[in-house]
Design a protein around this motif. Structure first.
Motif, PDB file in Angstrom:
ATOM      1  N   HIS A 110       0.819  -1.219   0.000  1.00 16.22           N
ATOM      2  CA  HIS A 110       0.000   0.000   0.000  1.00 16.22           C
ATOM      3  C   HIS A 110       0.852   1.267   0.000  1.00 16.22           C
ATOM      4  O   HIS A 110       0.313   2.375   0.109  1.00 16.22           O
ATOM      5  CB  HIS A 110      -0.934   0.011   1.209  1.00 16.22           C
ATOM      6  CG  HIS A 110      -2.021  -1.020   1.141  1.00 16.22           C
ATOM      7  ND1 HIS A 110      -2.828  -1.183   0.041  1.00 16.22           N
ATOM      8  CD2 HIS A 110      -2.427  -1.948   2.056  1.00 16.22           C
ATOM      9  CE1 HIS A 110      -3.693  -2.159   0.266  1.00 16.22           C
ATOM     10  NE2 HIS A 110      -3.460  -2.640   1.475  1.00 16.22           N
ATOM     11  N   ASP A 188      -7.663   7.723   9.838  1.00 18.13           N
ATOM     12  CA  ASP A 188      -8.652   7.620   8.773  1.00 18.13           C
ATOM     13  C   ASP A 188      -8.077   6.876   7.570  1.00 18.13           C
ATOM     14  O   ASP A 188      -8.745   6.011   6.982  1.00 18.13           O
ATOM     15  CB  ASP A 188      -9.122   9.013   8.362  1.00 18.13           C
ATOM     16  CG  ASP A 188     -10.152   8.973   7.244  1.00 18.13           C
ATOM     17  OD1 ASP A 188     -11.305   8.559   7.518  1.00 18.13           O
ATOM     18  OD2 ASP A 188      -9.807   9.330   6.091  1.00 18.13           O
ATOM     19  N   ARG A 192      -9.384   3.298   5.995  1.00 11.75           N
ATOM     20  CA  ARG A 192      -9.812   3.153   4.594  1.00 11.75           C
ATOM     21  C   ARG A 192      -9.086   1.989   3.920  1.00 11.75           C
ATOM     22  O   ARG A 192      -9.697   1.170   3.225  1.00 11.75           O
ATOM     23  CB  ARG A 192      -9.569   4.449   3.837  1.00 11.75           C
ATOM     24  CG  ARG A 192     -10.547   5.565   4.196  1.00 11.75           C
ATOM     25  CD  ARG A 192     -10.190   6.862   3.479  1.00 11.75           C
ATOM     26  NE  ARG A 192     -11.129   7.914   3.800  1.00 11.75           N
ATOM     27  CZ  ARG A 192     -12.255   8.155   3.124  1.00 11.75           C
ATOM     28  NH1 ARG A 192     -12.558   7.390   2.088  1.00 11.75           N
ATOM     29  NH2 ARG A 192     -13.062   9.129   3.480  1.00 11.75           N
ATOM     30  N   ASN A 195     -10.308  -1.338   5.025  1.00 10.52           N
ATOM     31  CA  ASN A 195     -11.617  -1.660   4.454  1.00 10.52           C
ATOM     32  C   ASN A 195     -11.569  -1.854   2.945  1.00 10.52           C
ATOM     33  O   ASN A 195     -12.616  -2.010   2.297  1.00 10.52           O
ATOM     34  CB  ASN A 195     -12.623  -0.561   4.799  1.00 10.52           C
ATOM     35  CG  ASN A 195     -12.950  -0.513   6.279  1.00 10.52           C
ATOM     36  OD1 ASN A 195     -12.896  -1.535   6.972  1.00 10.52           O
ATOM     37  ND2 ASN A 195     -13.283   0.675   6.776  1.00 10.52           N
ATOM     38  N   GLY A 196     -10.367  -1.820   2.372  1.00 17.70           N
ATOM     39  CA  GLY A 196     -10.227  -2.026   0.942  1.00 17.70           C
ATOM     40  C   GLY A 196     -10.531  -0.812   0.096  1.00 17.70           C
ATOM     41  O   GLY A 196     -10.718  -0.933  -1.129  1.00 17.70           O
ATOM     42  N   GLU A 197     -10.576   0.359   0.720  1.00 17.59           N
ATOM     43  CA  GLU A 197     -10.857   1.591  -0.018  1.00 17.59           C
ATOM     44  C   GLU A 197      -9.551   2.269  -0.431  1.00 17.59           C
ATOM     45  O   GLU A 197      -8.613   2.357   0.360  1.00 17.59           O
ATOM     46  CB  GLU A 197     -11.663   2.557   0.853  1.00 17.59           C
ATOM     47  CG  GLU A 197     -12.977   1.996   1.369  1.00 17.59           C
ATOM     48  CD  GLU A 197     -13.624   2.945   2.358  1.00 17.59           C
ATOM     49  OE1 GLU A 197     -13.272   4.143   2.357  1.00 17.59           O
ATOM     50  OE2 GLU A 197     -14.480   2.476   3.141  1.00 17.59           O
ATOM     51  N   PRO A 198      -9.483   2.770  -1.649  1.00 14.55           N
ATOM     52  CA  PRO A 198      -8.272   3.492  -2.059  1.00 14.55           C
ATOM     53  C   PRO A 198      -8.202   4.854  -1.388  1.00 14.55           C
ATOM     54  O   PRO A 198      -9.226   5.434  -1.001  1.00 14.55           O
ATOM     55  CB  PRO A 198      -8.455   3.640  -3.577  1.00 14.55           C
ATOM     56  CG  PRO A 198      -9.952   3.646  -3.775  1.00 14.55           C
ATOM     57  CD  PRO A 198     -10.493   2.703  -2.720  1.00 14.55           C
ATOM     58  N   ASP A 200      -7.645   8.698  -1.699  1.00 18.39           N
ATOM     59  CA  ASP A 200      -7.654   9.768  -2.689  1.00 18.39           C
ATOM     60  C   ASP A 200      -6.452  10.667  -2.430  1.00 18.39           C
ATOM     61  O   ASP A 200      -6.326  11.252  -1.356  1.00 18.39           O
ATOM     62  CB  ASP A 200      -8.946  10.587  -2.594  1.00 18.39           C
ATOM     63  CG  ASP A 200     -10.170   9.760  -2.944  1.00 18.39           C
ATOM     64  OD1 ASP A 200     -10.047   8.878  -3.807  1.00 18.39           O
ATOM     65  OD2 ASP A 200     -11.232   9.991  -2.340  1.00 18.39           O
TER      66      ASP A 200
END
Length: 242
Positions: A110, A188, A192, A195-198, A200
């Motif tokens: 990541h 935060d 993210r 939770n598998g969220e990219p 921004d």
């Protein structure tokens, strides 16, 4: 997630760990630290600040007892294998005093994110809070950004925070005061990614300046004390960590 933190062993970095500790407790965490004192010996004023900072650092040690810290000074060289062994999904850098080379940056899937103690791109480099106060800024910033290469403080910005400058307090007090908001952005971002969220992130726009340790002229023109003997880390530590 497996998370590796790269920090400097100073009061602000340990305070940041105290803020992050509850959110990171659900992850597999490894913390590597550097100790960096060579530059501050250039000025007696900065040497005094460093000595006082060390006293505050001791106040934070019990608050981060859940972490096991390991010294790692040469992440790009002889210590690279130890760093690589942690197999991090994410690396978080906070006040770390080493420039990461491409091999180190490529290890976590990541990427590497850095919490910089200044508003980017305006205040790149070290002691960004000092330079912002010297310039009479109304707000002091932190910037969470990616480390994409060995360029310092120039990666894409994930989040920023803005904390009112307090000219009735010392430089060090103001440094410590920005980390609550800055660490909230780190928490935060970790949530993210978990939770598998990219994330921004936007490329930095506009010009900035790189700042180094202040010279004698800058220190003597600074209107605030670098620290106040009454400054304490206890005022900033999360209540559960007291």
């Amino acid at each position: 997630m497996r998370i590796t933190l790269l920090i400097n062993y100073d009061a602000a970095a340990l305070l940041a760990l105290a803020y992050l500790q509850p959110a990171l407790s659900k992850h597999q965490v490894c913390v590597f630290y550097t100790r960096h004192t060579a530059k501050v010996t250039v000025s007696p004023m900065l040497a005094d600040l460093s000595q006082f900072d060390a006293k505050l650092t001791h106040q934070a040690e019990s608050a981060i007892a859940a972490f096991s810290l390991e010294r790692l000074d040469d992440i790009n060289g002889v210590d690279f294998a130890r760093y690589q062994q942690t197999k991090p999904d994410l690396v978080i850098s906070i006040r770390h005093m080493r420039i990461l080379h491409d091999a180190a940056i490529a290890v976590p899937k990541h990427g590497v994110i850095n919490l910089h103690s200044g508003a980017l791109p305006a205040y790149q480099g070290v002691m960004a809070t000092f330079w912002a106060l010297l310039n009479q800024e109304e707000h002091l910033g932190t910037t969470l950004h990616y480390i994409e290469n060995s360029a310092i403080d120039q990666g894409a910005i994930i989040a920023s925070s803005h904390t009112p400058a307090r000219y009735d307090h010392s430089y060090l007090w103001n440094v410590l005061n920005i980390y609550s908001a800055g660490c909230a952005n780190v928490i935060d971002a970790v949530g993210r990614l978990h939770n598998g969220e990219p994330l921004d992130a936007r490329a930095q726009a506009g010009g900035g300046a790189y700042f180094s340790f202040p010279d004698h002229a800058a220190l003597t023109s600074f209107q605030l004390p670098l620290f106040d003997p009454s400054d304490t880390l206890t005022r900033f530590l999360p209540r559960r960590a007291h």
